[in-house]
Design an enzyme around this catalytic site. Structure first.
Site, PDB file in Angstrom:
ATOM      1  N   ASP A 136       0.877  -1.160   0.000  1.00  0.00           N
ATOM      2  CA  ASP A 136       0.000   0.000   0.000  1.00  0.00           C
ATOM      3  C   ASP A 136       0.923   1.220   0.000  1.00  0.00           C
ATOM      4  O   ASP A 136       2.124   1.122   0.254  1.00  0.00           O
ATOM      5  CB  ASP A 136      -0.936  -0.016   1.220  1.00  0.00           C
TER       6      ASP A 136
HETATM    7  C1  BGC Z   1      -4.928   3.342   0.069  1.00  0.00           C
HETATM    8  C2  BGC Z   1      -4.996   2.322  -1.032  1.00  0.00           C
HETATM    9  C3  BGC Z   1      -4.861   3.003  -2.367  1.00  0.00           C
HETATM   10  C4  BGC Z   1      -3.550   3.774  -2.381  1.00  0.00           C
HETATM   11  C5  BGC Z   1      -3.287   4.485  -3.686  1.00  0.00           C
HETATM   12  C6  BGC Z   1      -3.720   4.251  -0.049  1.00  0.00           C
HETATM   13  O1  BGC Z   1      -3.815   5.319   0.831  1.00  0.00           O
HETATM   14  O2  BGC Z   1      -4.925   2.700   1.317  1.00  0.00           O
HETATM   15  O3  BGC Z   1      -6.194   1.609  -0.962  1.00  0.00           O
HETATM   16  O4  BGC Z   1      -4.935   2.081  -3.403  1.00  0.00           O
HETATM   17  O5  BGC Z   1      -3.588   4.748  -1.349  1.00  0.00           O
HETATM   18  O6  BGC Z   1      -4.089   5.585  -3.850  1.00  0.00           O
END
Ligand code: BGC
Length: 800
Positions: A294
């Site tokens: 993530d």
């Molecule tokens: C989120 C993810 C997301 C990623 C990219 C993170 O803050 O937890 O679910 O895909 O950002 O935007």
């Protein structure tokens, strides 16, 4: 003479110069030609040859994304790393190595629709809007995997046509607690539903030749302290509840990628945990793709590589440097890095970017909006109906509630979608022949417009750090309500809630209604009931709220969830009976928050005295212990006899169904049992029924929930009087539970009941079969063991 000499000398020199220049050019061309000939190219040569030709620096850059720009910011906004702008607003890209034929690939959010910047370079003559599909909680409530796959097919076509390679979705963490800030992005409290819905979505999206990233792996069930929290959970609860959905999804759809989560599990960041990313995901389940972090997840790039978390997103130059240093100092075997690279290359090979797909930037948004609306209609859940719906005769509507006018299509954060429009309930009713009272409309419109002026739209980052509070409920006065009780045929009141990543929901004024909301419901109900008229409440929410304190005032309650961009049209189609409601709850509505089995362990403990960093970077160590073990959702309520407000699997319809003739293929289990049952529409309108199969298993050695969902199906649209026989296969794995002492999945000897029902509490038919000899269906590894003892809830112990 001198001059002549000089001229001859210059000419000679020029000639030499020209000659040597030509030679250099010739050599360069030749070298280039030869190296293009000899340099391995991705797809033409084996990955092994390509990797052998990569420098250490190139490898360390390929496993680390190109950087990050805050979503919603213009291309010239601040960035971390060398972001590329093939698709503005996408969440990230990978590093390109053109000399080896390796293109950059683009990844973009999110679970309810493609999340990219809709307007580029201030030019609104060409736009890049995407379809907002209903949130996952609604999709799960359809209990219809074929429909979810259809949503995936439409969704994936937008991913493809907007030049994206991998969608950062679907998301499938378990609804452990109603306050989970991202529950709307997730499907259910039950892993079978979560896993099956995810597999259907992945298969639909990937049928377009693009990838997915199922997330957030694993045990990421809260947003409070999401980057630091250590989730302490037993092996059994992990295996049966928190990993099960991912296992089903991997085995039934083999997604291109998996996204690890921010949290730790039993002491280690998930992205740094070899046993999660390799032992379980790859060795036990057979996952073939790559794992990405993530965004900024985990701490140690070297441990992440070793764990099998192949790509670090969005990526920083420091991460690449640490990997290079580790290889140079022998703390990371280059063979491990090569394997990370290899897995990424395998997926790049399949990507539209590698295939030079000529994307149109023009997905068929009209067609996809129809799919979005259809799914929305199928996933709405009719919670209550005292001879009120459908609204066939009442056409004059007094429309109350802020979100009737400003409906919420989906949640916030990376789960939000930049859609071209959202149909409000006001519009949806008007589109379907209802007339909403104009005096009420004017008052709400003025109030909401004023609120918006006072709270101007912030950019994504500011909003993320300091979310604008929703407009407090407009307090329509009693004179207005009384007047409308005279004039209108019916009152509709919408309650709205929104949430998103980064924070969990609160109890006061979020889970529980605000005083203004409660008072308004009561006042409207009193005034309309005094005139013998009805009050319909529409719930425009992404997660569970309290219903017990006010539901007696409502004559009908339609749980519309956050239904995507066609919201108002879909709600109107259910209210007017064009569509029979057939959604059922995939998550329980408790009588009270304190009845939730995780209530006393959510969101866990914080250690602020050990906090590090400041401002945005402040991190507070935290831990949460899943003392409720496997007793999550209905597994808890049913086993411990705690009555819910609306149970798992519950949902009403405008018609009725009869369940008959449950038959098992055998009365003793031998590898597989097939159960068949006939469902008949016994009512007056056409409808579909979500049929649920629960199993109650013997529990001599292991404690067991009183019943667990093992299969489900949605009937076709049954006309009045029409029947359909549905069949379900139950295999040995469906009978087994995880025995921690043996690290095995075991089906115990004894009598099993198959309960087929309309909900987890409304069982219509039961049959039983015997298992004569214990079956060990799977032997797993002893991994992810909690370091501290967990005082886990067991049925013989007193419930909380
Ligand atoms: C989120 C993810 C997301 C990623 C990219 C993170 O803050 O937890 O679910 O895909 O950002 O935007």
């Amino acid at each position: 003479m001198k001059i002549l000499y000089y001229q001859i000398a210059v000419m000679k020199k020029r000639k030499t110069l020209i000659c040597s220049l030509s030679l250099t050019v010739f050599m360069l061309v030749t070298v280039k030609f030869i190296s293009a000939q000899t340099l391995p190219q991705l797809g033409k040569n084996s990955n092994k040859e390509v990797i052998a030709a990569m420098t250490l620096e190139e490898k360390a850059k390929l496993v680390v994304g190109n950087g990050f720009r805050m979503p919603g910011q213009r291309p010239n906004g601040p960035t971390i790393g060398q972001i590329q702008d093939k698709v503005p607003g996408a969440a990230g890209t990978t590093y390109a190595i053109p000399r080896l034929g390796i293109p950059s690939i683009v990844v973009a959010d999110g679970p309810a629709g493609v999340r990219i910047q809709p307007i580029r370079n201030n030019d609104s003559s060409k736009t890049y809007y995407a379809t907002a599909f209903p949130v996952a909680t609604l999709l799960a409530s359809t209990w219809d995997t074929a429909l979810v796959k259809k949503v995936g097919v439409a969704f994936g076509s937008e991913v493809h046509e907007y030049g994206i390679d991998i969608l950062l979705a679907p998301a499938l963490n378990i609804h452990r607690n109603p306050l989970g800030g991202r529950n709307f992005e997730y499907y259910s409290e039950d892993p079978l539903i979560a896993g099956k819905m995810t597999a259907a979505m992945v298969n639909g999206i990937e049928s377009n030749g693009v990838g997915t990233s199922i997330k957030h792996y694993a045990a990421n069930n809260q947003e409070s302290n999401r980057n630091t929290v250590n989730t302490i959970v037993s092996e059994r609860a992990l295996r049966e509840i928190y990993l099960k959905g991912f296992e089903i999804a991997v085995k039934h759809s083999q997604p291109w990628t998996v996204m690890s989560s921010y949290n730790k599990v039993n002491g280690t960041y998930t992205s740094e945990e070899y046993d999660l990313q390799t032992t379980i995901l790859r060795k036990e389940w057979g996952f073939k793709g790559f794992v990405m972090t993530d965004w900024f997840g985990g701490k140690n790039p070297v441990e992440q590589m070793k764990a099998g978390n192949d790509l670090l997103m969005p990526g920083t130059p420091q991460q690449s440097q640490r990997i290079i240093d580790a290889v140079n100092h022998d703390s990371l075997d280059v063979k491990v890095l090569d394997e990370n690279v290899n897995r990424i290359l395998n997926i790049i090979l399949q990507s539209p970017s590698f295939k030079n797909y000529n994307y149109s930037d023009k997905p068929d948004l009209k067609k996809d909006a129809d799919v979005s609306r259809e799914a929305a209609e199928e996933g709405m859940v009719l919670l209550k109906n005292d001879h009120t719906l459908p609204l066939t005769k009442q056409k004059k509507v007094a429309l109350f509630g802020n979100t009737s006018y400003d409906i919420i299509a989906g949640g916030t954060g990376s789960g939000d979608v930049n859609k071209a429009y959202t149909i409000s309930l006001l519009q949806g009713l008007a589109n379907n022949g209802y007339v909403a009272d104009d005096e009420v409309r004017q008052q709400y419109s003025a109030y909401l417009a004023d609120y918006k002026t006072k709270h101007p739209k912030k950019n994504f980052f500011e909003e993320f750090m300091n979310p604008t509070p929703p407009a407090p409920e407009f307090e329509a006065n009693n004179d207005l309500i009384a007047k409308k009780a005279d004039e209108a045929d019916v009152a509709i009141y919408t309650i709205g809630r929104n949430a998103g990543e980064g924070r969990d929901r609160k109890l006061e004024t979020d889970y529980y209604l605000s005083d203004a909301e409660k008072l308004l419901i009561k006042n409207i109900a009193d005034a309309f009931h005094a005139k013998n008229k009805k009050l319909v409440v529409v719930l425009n929410i992404g997660g569970v709220i309290d219903v017990t304190s006010w539901r007696d005032n409502a004559d009908a309650i339609l749980l519309a969830w956050q239904p995507g961009l066609e919201a108002g049209n879909a709600i109107a189609n259910v209210l007017n009976g064009k569509v029979d409601p057939s959604g059922k709850l995939a998550t329980t509505f408790p009588m009270d928050y304190k009845d939730v089995s995780s209530a006393k362990n959510f969101p866990g403990k914080e250690y602020p005295e050990q906090a590090t960093g400041s401002g945005f970077g402040r991190q507070v160590p935290a831990e949460v212990t899943y003392e409720e073990g496997i007793y999550v959702g209905y597994r808890y309520y049913n086993t411990f006899n705690v009555a819910p407000a609306y149970e798992f699997g519950y949902g009403l319809s405008y018609t009725s169904f009869d369940y008959s003739n449950l038959k098992l293929s055998s009365s003793s289990f031998n590898n597989k049992i097939t159960a068949t049952i006939t469902i008949k529409n016994t009512g007056k309108v056409a409808g579909k029924e979500a049929v649920q199969v629960y199993i109650s298993a013997p529990s001599k050695n292991l404690d067991k929930p009183s019943e667990e969902l093992k299969a489900f199906a949605k009937t076709k649209l049954l006309q009045p009087g029409e029947s359909q026989t549905v069949s379900f296969d139950i295999d040995a794995a469906d009978l087994s539970s995880f025995d921690t002492n043996r690290e095995s999945w075991v089906a115990e000897v004894g009598t099993y009941s198959i309960k087929v029902g309309a909900s987890s509490k409304n069982i219509k038919q039961t049959a039983s079969f015997d298992l004569a000899k214990e079956i060990v269906t799977e032997k797993d590894n002893k991994v992810l063991v909690p370091q501290t003892e967990i005082n886990e809830l067991k049925p013989q112990k007193k419930a909380f």
